[in-house]
Design an enzyme around this catalytic site. Structure first.
Site, PDB file in Angstrom:
ATOM      1  N   SER A   1     -43.042  13.841 -17.058  1.00  0.00           N
ATOM      2  CA  SER A   1     -43.245  14.526 -15.782  1.00  0.00           C
ATOM      3  C   SER A   1     -43.071  13.544 -14.636  1.00  0.00           C
ATOM      4  O   SER A   1     -43.237  12.326 -14.810  1.00  0.00           O
ATOM      5  CB  SER A   1     -44.657  15.114 -15.736  1.00  0.00           C
ATOM      6  OG  SER A   1     -44.997  15.557 -14.444  1.00  0.00           O
TER       7      SER A   1
ATOM      8  N   TYR B   1     -53.879  13.389 -16.565  1.00  0.00           N
ATOM      9  CA  TYR B   1     -52.594  14.048 -16.818  1.00  0.00           C
ATOM     10  C   TYR B   1     -51.439  13.096 -16.509  1.00  0.00           C
ATOM     11  O   TYR B   1     -50.497  12.962 -17.293  1.00  0.00           O
ATOM     12  CB  TYR B   1     -52.464  15.330 -15.988  1.00  0.00           C
ATOM     13  CG  TYR B   1     -51.210  16.114 -16.290  1.00  0.00           C
ATOM     14  CD1 TYR B   1     -51.174  17.018 -17.350  1.00  0.00           C
ATOM     15  CD2 TYR B   1     -50.055  15.947 -15.528  1.00  0.00           C
ATOM     16  CE1 TYR B   1     -50.016  17.735 -17.637  1.00  0.00           C
ATOM     17  CE2 TYR B   1     -48.900  16.660 -15.802  1.00  0.00           C
ATOM     18  CZ  TYR B   1     -48.887  17.547 -16.861  1.00  0.00           C
ATOM     19  OH  TYR B   1     -47.740  18.249 -17.154  1.00  0.00           O
TER      20      TYR B   1
END
Length: 256
Positions: free
Chosen positions: A138, A148
C-alpha cells in the site's frame, strides 16, 4: 492458461483479480472468510468464462486457516502458478488502548499469512522453475499511520528481498502499492471515504492490470496511477518529521 490462488477474493482488488485472470483462461482458487460471496463470484465466473473455480473459506488470522491454504499451494493435481496475497484487515482503531487481540489478528493476516503462503508458494514454484507471487502492499507503507502502515511496509520490504532471492529461478515477485481504491474496505474499517475527492480513488481493475503488467515485465515494485506515483516520490524524499505530521495516525481518516 494456469491456476491462480487469490486471498481476499470476495471483494475489491481480489475480486477484480479473479475476473481478470478467469478472462485470460486461468483456473482459480478463491480464498476469503465470506463463503457466500465467494460462491456467488465462483458461479458467475464459471458461467462466464468456463474455467475451474475452487472456493476455500479460510480465516488467515488463524494457523488452521493458513494451513488450509498452504495445502492448496502444494497441490500436484492443480499446481498454482500465481499466488496473489491480497487479504486485508481493517483495524479501525488507535493502537493505544485499542483491542490488542484485533491488532494480533491484523498482524496475522497481513504479515504472518503473507510470509507463510509466500514461503510455500516460492518453494513449490522454484522446484518447477516458474511462477509468480503478487503481494498487495500500500501507499501507506511510506507513511506513519499506525500498525497498518507498519504491516504494509513489511510486505513491501519482504517482497523486495524475496524477489532478489528468487532472481534467475524463473519465479517473479511483485509488491503492489496502491493508494485509495474503490472497494468496501473503508466502510468495513469504519472510515468515511467521502472525505476524499473522487479523483483520488483508483479502480480495482486498474490495480490488477498494472500488477499483472509488472509480473510480465519483471518489475518488483509497482504503484498504480500517475497521481500515486507522484505522491510516492514526494513521500520518499520528504523528511520523516513532515511525513509523520501530514500522514500519521490522526490522518488515517477513521470515523470517530
Amino acid at each position: 492458461m494456469g491456476s491462480a490462488l487469490i486471498t481476499g477474493a470476495s471483494s475489491g482488488i481480489g475480486k477484480a483479480f479473479a475476473y481478470r485472470l478467469a478472462q485470460e483462461g486461468n483456473d482459480l482458487v478463491l480464498v476469503a472468510r465470506n463463503e457466500n460471496a465467494l460462491n456467488d463470484i465462483a458461479d458467475d465466473i464459471r458461467k462466464s468464462y468456463g474455467v475451474r473455480v475452487h472456493v476455500s473459506r479460510a480465516d488467515l488470522s488463524t494457523n488452521a486457516g493458513c494451513a488450509q491454504v498452504e495445502k492448496c499451494l502444494t497441490s500436484k493435481r492443480y499446481p498454482i502458478g500465481l499466488l496473489v496475497n491480497n487479504a486485508g484487515f481493517g483495524l479501525g482503531q488507535d493502537f493505544v488502548c485499542g483491542d490488542i487481540e484485533k491488532e494480533e489478528a491484523a498482524l496475522n493476516v497481513m504479515v504472518k499469512a503473507v510470509m507463510r503462503l509466500s514461503y510455500r508458494a516460492a518453494c513449490e514454484m522454484k522446484k518447477r522453475g516458474h511462477g509468480a507471487i503478487i503481494n498487495i502492499s500500500s501507499m501507506t507503507a511510506l507513511t506513519a499511520q499506525g500498525t497498518y502502515s507498519a504491516h504494509k511496509a513489511w510486505v513491501k520490504t519482504f517482497s523486495e528481498g524475496l524477489a532478489e532471492e528468487l532472481r534467475s529461478t524463473g519465479v517473479r515477485v511483485v509488491a503492489v502499492c496502491p493508494g485509495l481504491v474503490r472497494s468496501e474496505f473503508h466502510q468495513r474499517s469504519g472510515v468515511d471515504a467521502s472525505q476524499w475527492a473522487n479523483f483520488t480513488f483508483t479502480a480495482p481493475e486498474c490495480v490488477v492490470a498494472e500488477a499483472l503488467d509488472a509480473v510480465r515485465h519483471e518489475r518488483v515494485l509497482v504503484t498504480p496511477t500517475i497521481l500515486y506515483k507522484t505522491i510516492g516520490a514526494g513521500l520518499k524524499i520528504a523528511p520523516r518529521w513532515l511525513v509523520r505530521s501530514i500522514a500519521g495516525p490522526s490522518r488515517s481518516g477513521r470515523a470517530t
